[in-house]
Structures are given as structure tokens and as C-alpha cells.
Write an enzyme that holds these catalytic residues in place. Structure first.
Site: not given
Lengths: 777, 122
Positions: A207, A487
Site C-alpha cells: 500500500e 410455569s
């Protein structure tokens, strides 16, 4: 010059002319040949001066931005979040294979003979490793050479480098994320020591070759790019330095205007002046955009490494690094999953550049180029990301710290996450949901799940799963989703009644239908799930078999307020609506809240708040905040013990029966199923002697799954507990309890203590005809 | 893990072993040296290794008392008690600690009560 005679005028004319020619002539060439140039130069000079001044001013303005964005807190040292360190000790349930996988996840290298920290070797049932140092200041732990010998799924022996027995050793904790202020994203930010040298060199080579030489801008690069673009007739090359790319990426501005480029250039120069090159490179490595995961942007090489390869950055091979470096120019264009051919070509081009630049040898490049792409299918392997857990951490910390505080100067956040357990649970849930065979359901692919595992003794949040794709940063169902618990509420209804002395476990309760008048003027007429009713049942059966009618009666007797009080005493931190429907679980809770309740129940009412963060430490190892375990008295121990025993009955004789064939027979557990109306939510919650767990199954749009708690959540819970629990429930009774042996169905006294089931009653609940059984069974 | 014990002799709760024992000893050393943070960290590690072992809750209770948190000390000692299951020595020690904690917290009557409970389990 005026006013002279004609003769003199003639003369003076001549003279004048001559003079004119002389002086003015001399002046004229300046004005006609050079005067305008000077003015032009002057004008140009003024413009330049303005430009320069403007640039300087603009530069200062941008520099301030640079300072805030980069040189300031977030980029210097973000807060790092660490999981619970793994402890190695003789007697620990652990397999050689599991330890190897974990070392791999920590980024240890497998070698023939470990010679430095971060290396390990395996021969048969022996793993030899050298731990890495970690911590800071007085908490610093130096590297240790360790030899671990396995047998029968446990660590048999632990020795140090000299062969002396080692009682216990902690491995360095795994980094599970960071806290970044601006975006609030959970990204894995790595330190310089975790960056492979090859990555650094490759980035520079591909780069920005003159990265270490230039001052933010690379004139040669710009010139060359311009030349290439000119010849190509289009703009194909950037001339951007790594510094420029970092600026561009960080400010997330897609406008490609000249003004933008100009600003970027100035900022690059400013940044280069302010930050050392290595730091800029590190920031780049942590910032650069490398892919898209749904709506989550993948920034940084380590996250990209996990996203594409399912491994952390230090674990990558040459060709993997080349692939990632190649992605910088176009993460979508070169996406290895969508465009594998292109990605492969790009990767191999990068390898070529590296070889040409001498970063790697030609042979290595050729070898690497011949390797397959090696990317994982999305979400297939755990990618080291634990967003559900991180969100709990952030939530806990934000109560005390500002976001800015959290990211100042390298905080270390030590948490309770059990990484190995978390990985296994995520797999268990994925397998369970993929293999779900659901009757009459539109699509089992829509079934979602959440799970929480807590260590009640310390309040540790050991594992938390927010959905069937746990690595994806999205809706955290374990924390943010509230559903009726059905429950699951019943143990707490009975607990309330038992602790006020209004009920005993063997109290006979009517199982007849009933009508409950409500405040609204309506009547509520609950029914049993089986729709069977009639007669009477002892309380312990009503709870073990999750019968609605007797439970509602108990609830009505004890009152909604008392049930809510009990829940709050056990750690519920919110108010919930106080309607009778609460007795059957109309209350909506999050799985994490349910985990707190069952965790508190499991310790017989000694409440230790669930916590994800243990400690926050600054960069020098000085603790800033500590969150030690605390204990408070939630409910009556005796009543809690009774409910626990009843939930054991639920497993042996009641709705939790399905557990028996799934768990080792020695692992005594207690648990409760929960199913809501029309099978929309399937819950199971319970505990062993060492961990408490909650599982929820359901759909996001609340459509029915057709799964009861027993058919849906229970098997998943069983698999989780089989993996997580190692200590059976301690059934020894506290003082104040007297056990009686009864036959389960009739509640009549059993023939002997070895028959029937043992029901614990309060010591002062005398049962002269009952069969008392002493001894701790 | 089920054990039948004769009430007269009392059952005993196993002391921490191996790694947990080592960490408990380490905690004691830290505590003696005044490093309460490190002591707590070692004890928590021990608790993760042997969860539910009341001796560890008792050790943590002692630490909290020394740290000046008598309320927590009492809570932890009570938690230990709930698992003492007839172990006379452990029960006695727990009640002793509760007595000390209550005394430190200013609850003289409660401290006396706890001391009496301790005596009952000599």
C-alpha cells in the site's frame, strides 16, 4: 513644459521629445514589458499568501480534529475486555483436545518443543506449554513452563518446567473485545504485540512503500499515480499513503471532492507530525474497512481475520494475510465468498508483490499461492466475538463510567466469561436448533434461542447466548427480550407460601376448577394444562407436575404482593404487574433475570447478584473499580431448601422427567419447565451444585413454536448442563428440616426410608404417623 | 456425593483440597500481609474450583470482617452455616464468626445469641 515660444517650442519639442524618449521611454518599457508582470506577480503573491494562510488556519482546525480523533484517547489505548482466565489444576474436568483448541484460540503456536512464551507441544496425553505474561504492576504474572498430563477426561497431573508439582496456574485471559466511544462498536482492537510482522511488512510493501520515509504524503506516489492515470485515461491508481487512507477511513466520509482530498492531505501531514509511524500503522491495522457482515461493518485486521477465517490474527498463514492485505483496495470487489476467483487472483498478486519486494521468499510465495482460499462459511465457526456478553459488560460499566472514561489510557476490564463453556454452548444451541423437528410449525428455521449460565456461588456470568447466531451483533434475547415465564413462576409462588408458614409440602390442595374474580369485574377461569382436574393433590405433586389449579389456590392464599416481594428479594430489579395471572407466569422477564432468580434459589436464598465485570484496572495495574461478590439474605433457607427438593422431584417424577436419560445419573439437578399459552415460549431453568442455567426457545414475532418447555428447552438445557455442571446438588438439609419418606402418588408413609420419596418438612411440622428419616440423604 | 452419617458423631464437610486448598492458603498469606484485594481474588478463584464448599465462604467471611465489612462477614458466615450440615467444628466456627461480626456491627444482643449457638456446637 507648456508656455514656450514656437522657436523655443521647436527646440524644446525636440528637447522634449528627446527627453520624453529619454525618461518616459525608459519608464515605458517597464510598464509595457515588465509592469504588468510585476502586478501579476503581486497578485499571485497575494493569492498565495491567502492560500497559505488559509491552509495554515484550516490546517490548525483540522489538526485539532486529528488530535481529538487520533492522538487523544480512543486511538492511544482503548479499554480492553478480558474473559475469565482459564485455570489449570489437577482434578479439573478437561480434555487434552479442549486445552489444545483453547491454546489455539489464544494464538499459541504449536511446536515440537516449546521454548518461548506462547508455544505449546502435544504428545499423546501430555501437553507442554509456556504461558505468556499478563497483567501489570503488582498483578503481573510472569511466563511459566507447564506440563499437563491428562487421563479420563481430567487433568491428572500438573507440573512446572522443573518437574515440580504445580497446584494451580492461570493462563492469560483471552481478549474478547474493546470499548470504543464514538461508534460504540464491539471490535477487537489489538496491540502492537499481536500484530504479525508479516502483516506490517506486507501493508507497507503493497500500500505504501515509502511509509516509513515520507511525512504523511508521498509526492512520488502521487506523481506516479497521476502518470499512470493519465496514460490509462482514467483514475485507476490512488496515490494515497497509509496515513491518508487512515484519515479517509476514520472520518467515514464518502465524498470524493477536491476539498476532501485537500483536507485529507493536510491532515495526513499533521497526523504524521503528531504520531509515530508505528502507532499510525497500528491504528490503520485496527481501523481499515475490510468487509461487511449484514449491517455490521468489519473494521480492523483482527476482526477481519476472525470474520473470514474464524481465527485470530496471530493464527493466520502467509496466504491468509496476503488475502486480507489484498482486500484493502476493495473489500466488496475482492470478497472471497462472493468473488472467490477474483479474491484468489488478488491474493496471489499480493504474494507476488511480497516476493518481489523480498518480504517473503519466492518459494514461500509459490507455496502460499497454491493454497486454497481457506475462508470459512459465514457464522460457521466461533469467531472469537461475544457480542451478547460484551453488551452486558458495557451495560454494567456505563452505570458507573462515562463512555469517555471507559476509553482513557488503556483500561483492562476483567470479566467472568468462561470462553470454553461459551464456545460449547453456542455450538450446542446451533446444533439443537438446526436439528429441531417441530410439529405443525411454519418453519423451524424461525425458532430462536437464548441461554444464560451463572455460577451462583460467585455470581459469575459464565456464558450468555443472545440468539441462534451468537457471533452476530444483533438483538440480545438473553437481556433485551422479555417474555412471559409461564410455569417458571411456580416455584416462587410455593416459596412465598412456604416461607410464610401458610403451606407445607404435604398440604393437600384442591385440584378442582375455580373462578377468580378480577378487579376489572371479569372472572378468570384457569385450567390445568392437561385439562384434567378433580380431587386433591399434595403440594409437592402440584409443583412437581406443574398443576395450574392448585398453584393458583396457593397464590391466592399468599397474595400477589408477597410473590412479587419474594422475586425482588431474590434479585429481580423491576416492578412487575400484580395480577393473579402472575401465579401462572404472566409476568414477562428476560432470561438473564430468570437466571438471577434461579441462581438465588439454588444457594438456598443467599442472593449474590449476577455480575459480568469483576474488576477494572488501569494501564499500570492499579485497580480502579472492583466488584467483589456480595451476599444478602433473600429468603428463608428452610423454605428454599424445600422448593429445591421439590424441583428435584420435578426431575425424578414430574415434568422434568425427560432429563433423566440425558444426564449422568450421578449429576443430581433441580429444574422447572415453563410453557406459555399456545406454546409461544419454551423455557427450562434449573441448577446443579455448581451452576445455574436458563434456556428459552421461541420466535421473535411471538408465533407459536408448538414446543413445550419439556420438548423444546429441556433437551438443550440438558446438553448445556452436561457440559457445564460437574458438581451434583448438595442434598444435605440445613437445620430446621425433618425428612419424611412417603409414596409419591398417595403421600402415605412409605414402608421404609429406602422406599418412596423423601419430602422435607419444617422440623416443627409434626407428622406423628409419618416415617421420619434421619441422616443426610 | 450422598453420605449417610450418624447424627451423634456428626458428619464432616470436606476441607478444600488441591488447588482450592492452595489458593485458600495463599489468600491467608495475602490477608496477613494486608493485601485484602489479592486475598479476595484468591478466595474467589478457590470458590470457582470448589463451589459450595462452606469452608471457603467462612474464609471469605473472615476476610470481610478484617476488611471492616461486618455485614458481609455475617452473611457469608450464614451462607457457610446453611451447608454445615452437622459438621460440629464448622458450625461452631461459623457461629463464632457471626458473633464477632455482630459485635463489630454494634449488635451486642445478637452477638451474645450467636456466641450461645457457637457453644452449643462445641
Amino acid at each position: 513644459m507648456s508656455g514656450k515660444t514656437s522657436a523655443s517650442r521647436k527646440k524644446s519639442k525636440k528637447k522634449r521629445v528627446r527627453r520624453r524618449t529619454g525618461r518616459r521611454a525608459a519608464r515605458r518599457p517597464t510598464r509595457s514589458a515588465g509592469g504588468w508582470r510585476r502586478k501579476l506577480l503581486q497578485r499571485v503573491g497575494v493569492v498565495f499568501a491567502v492560500l497559505i494562510a488559509g491552509t495554515l488556519l484550516y490546517g490548525f482546525y483540522l489538526d485539532a480534529g486529528i488530535r481529538n480523533a487520533f492522538v487523544g484517547q480512543p486511538w492511544e489505548r482503548p479499554a480492553r475486555v478480558f474473559a475469565q482466565p482459564v485455570e489449570l489444576y489437577a482434578g479439573r474436568n478437561l480434555q487434552a483436545q479442549e486445552l489444545q483448541q483453547y491454546l489455539h484460540q489464544l494464538g499459541y503456536d504449536r511446536v515440537a518443543q516449546p521454548s518461548q512464551p506462547g508455544e505449546f507441544a502435544t504428545t499423546g496425553m501430555v501437553v507442554r506449554l509456556i504461558t505468556r505474561s499478563w497483567g501489570a504492576g503488582s498483578r503481573a504474572a510472569a511466563p511459566v513452563a507447564v506440563e499437563v498430563r491428562f487421563a479420563d477426561g481430567t487433568i491428572k497431573e500438573l507440573r512446572d518446567g522443573r518437574g515440580a508439582p504445580l497446584p494451580v496456574i492461570q493462563l492469560e485471559p483471552q481478549l474478547v473485545g474493546s470499548i470504543i466511544p464514538a461508534s460504540g462498536q464491539d471490535r477487537v482492537v489489538i496491540g502492537a504485540d499481536q500484530v504479525p510482522g508479516l502483516l506490517r511488512e506486507a501493508l507497507v510493501a503493497v500500500e505504501d512503500r515509502r511509509f516509513f520515509q515520507h511525512h504523511g504524503l508521498d509526492p512520488r506516489g502521487i506523481a506516479r499515480a497521476a502518470w499512470v492515470n493519465l496514460r490509462a485515461g482514467n483514475i485507476s491508481q490512488g496515490g494515497s499513503t497509509i496515513t491518508q487512507q487512515l484519515i479517509k477511513s476514520h472520518f467515514l466520509d464518502n465524498r470524493r471532492t477536491w476539498r476532501r482530498k485537500y483536507a485529507e492531505a493536510l491532515m495526513a501531514v499533521a497526523l504524521d507530525a503528531r504520531m509515530p509511524k508505528e502507532r499510525i500503522l497500528l491504528a490503520y491495522i485496527n481501523e481499515i474497512y475490510l468487509g461487511q457482515d449484514g449491517r455490521r461493518a468489519i473494521h480492523g485486521f483482527d476482526l477481519a481475520s476472525r470474520f473470514y477465517f474464524g481465527r485470530s490474527l496471530p493464527q493466520l498463514e502467509i496466504q491468509d494475510i496476503a488475502l486480507l492485505v489484498g482486500l484493502v483496495r476493495g473489500p466488496s470487489f475482492y470478497d472471497p465468498r462472493r468473488h472467490p476467483q477474483r479474491a484468489l487472483q488478488r491474493r496471489n498478486d499480493v504474494l507476488g508483490i511480497l516476493a518481489a519486494g523480498g518480504v517473503i521468499s519466492a518459494e514461500a510465495a509459490t507455496r502460499a499461492a497454491g493454497q486454497p482460499l481457506g475462508v470459512t462459511r459465514q457464522g460457521q465457526r466461533n469467531n472469537g466475538n461475544y457480542p451478547a456478553f460484551l453488551s452486558v459488560v458495557t451495560g454494567q460499566l456505563l452505570r458507573e463510567y462515562d463512555r469517555d472514561d471507559l476509553t482513557s489510557t488503556g483500561l483492562s476490564i476483567y470479566t467472568t466469561l468462561n470462553v470454553m463453556l461459551q464456545n460449547d454452548i453456542e455450538q450446542i444451541i446451533r446444533r439443537a436448533l438446526d436439528g429441531l423437528d417441530v410439529p405443525d410449525m411454519p418453519s423451524s428455521a424461525d425458532v430462536q434461542a437464548a441461554a444464560v449460565v451463572v455460577v451462583p456461588e460467585t455470581g459469575d456470568l459464565a456464558a450468555i447466548v443472545g440468539g441462534r447466531n451468537p457471533g452476530f451483533d444483533g438483538f440480545n434475547r438473553a437481556v433485551t427480550m422479555r417474555r412471559p415465564i409461564g410455569s417458571l413462576i411456580k416455584p416462587f409462588v410455593f416459596l412465598a407460601a412456604l416461607s410464610t408458614g401458610q403451606l407445607e409440602l404435604d398440604t393437600l390442595l384442591s385440584n378442582e376448577r375455580l373462578s377468580v374474580p378480577l378487579d376489572t369485574g371479569d372472572t378468570w377461569e384457569p385450567d390445568n394444562y392437561s385439562q384434567q382436574y378433580g380431587g386433591e393433590v399434595p403440594a409437592y405433586r402440584a409443583l412437581a407436575e406443574s398443576l395450574n389449579l392448585p398453584t393458583v389456590r396457593v397464590g391466592l392464599q399468599v397474595g400477589v404482593k408477597n410473590v412479587i416481594t419474594i422475586l425482588k428479594q431474590l434479585g429481580l430489579q423491576r416492578d412487575i404487574p400484580g395480577y393473579p395471572a402472575l401465579f401462572l407466569g404472566a409476568a414477562e422477564l428476560a432470561p438473564l433475570e430468570v437466571a438471577q432468580l434461579f441462581s438465588s434459589l439454588s444457594t438456598r436464598g443467599f442472593v449474590t447478584p449476577v455480575r459480568a465485570v469483576k474488576e477494572v484496572v488501569d494501564a499500570d495495574g492499579v485497580p480502579l473499580s472492583r466488584y467483589p461478590l456480595t451476599v444478602s439474605r433473600g429468603v428463608n433457607e428452610v423454605a428454599a431448601y424445600q422448593v429445591i427438593a421439590n424441583l428435584q422431584l420435578a426431575v425424578s417424577h414430574g415434568t422434568g422427567r425427560g432429563l433423566q436419560k440425558r444426564l449422568h445419573e450421578y449429576l443430581e439437578v433441580a429444574g422447572k419447565t415453563g410453557t406459555t399459552n399456545d406454546y409461544r415460549d419454551s423455557w427450562f431453568a434449573g441448577f446443579s451444585g455448581d451452576v445455574a442455567g436458563v434456556v428459552w426457545l421461541g420466535t421473535d414475532d411471538n408465533s407459536p413454536t408448538g414446543l413445550t418447555g419439556a420438548r423444546g428447552a429441556l433437551p438443550v438445557w440438558a446438553d448445556i448442563m452436561a457440559r457445564a455442571a460437574t458438581v451434583p446438588l448438595d442434598t444435605r438439609a440445613p437445620s430446621g428440616i425433618q425428612k419424611y419418606a412417603v409414596y409419591y402418588d398417595s403421600a402415605g408413609p412409605a414402608a421404609s426410608c429406602a422406599h418412596g420419596v423423601l419430602i422435607p418438612l419444617r422440623a416443627d411440622s409434626h407428622r406423628p404417623e409419618g416415617l421420619r428419616c434421619d441422616g443426610n440423604q | 456425593m450422598t453420605r449417610n452419617g450418624d447424627r451423634a458423631d456428626g458428619t464432616t464437610v470436606m476441607l478444600p483440597r488441591g488447588a482450592a486448598a492452595h489458593l485458600t492458603a495463599e489468600a491467608e498469606r495475602y490477608q496477613a500481609a494486608g493485601d485484602y484485594i489479592a486475598a479476595a481474588a484468591s478466595l474467589e478463584r478457590a470458590m470457582r474450583i470448589e463451589p459450595g464448599n462452606p469452608w471457603l465462604s467462612l474464609a471469605m467471611a473472615r476476610l470481610r470482617l478484617v476488611e471492616g465489612a461486618p455485614g458481609q462477614a455475617e452473611m457469608l458466615a450464614r451462607r457457610a452455616l446453611s451447608r454445615a450440615a452437622g459438621d460440629r467444628i464448622l458450625t461452631n466456627r461459623c457461629w463464632e464468626l457471626v458473633a464477632q461480626a455482630r459485635q463489630a456491627g454494634g449488635d451486642k444482643a445478637g452477638a451474645l445469641e450467636a456466641a450461645r449457638m457457637a457453644d452449643q456446637h462445641q
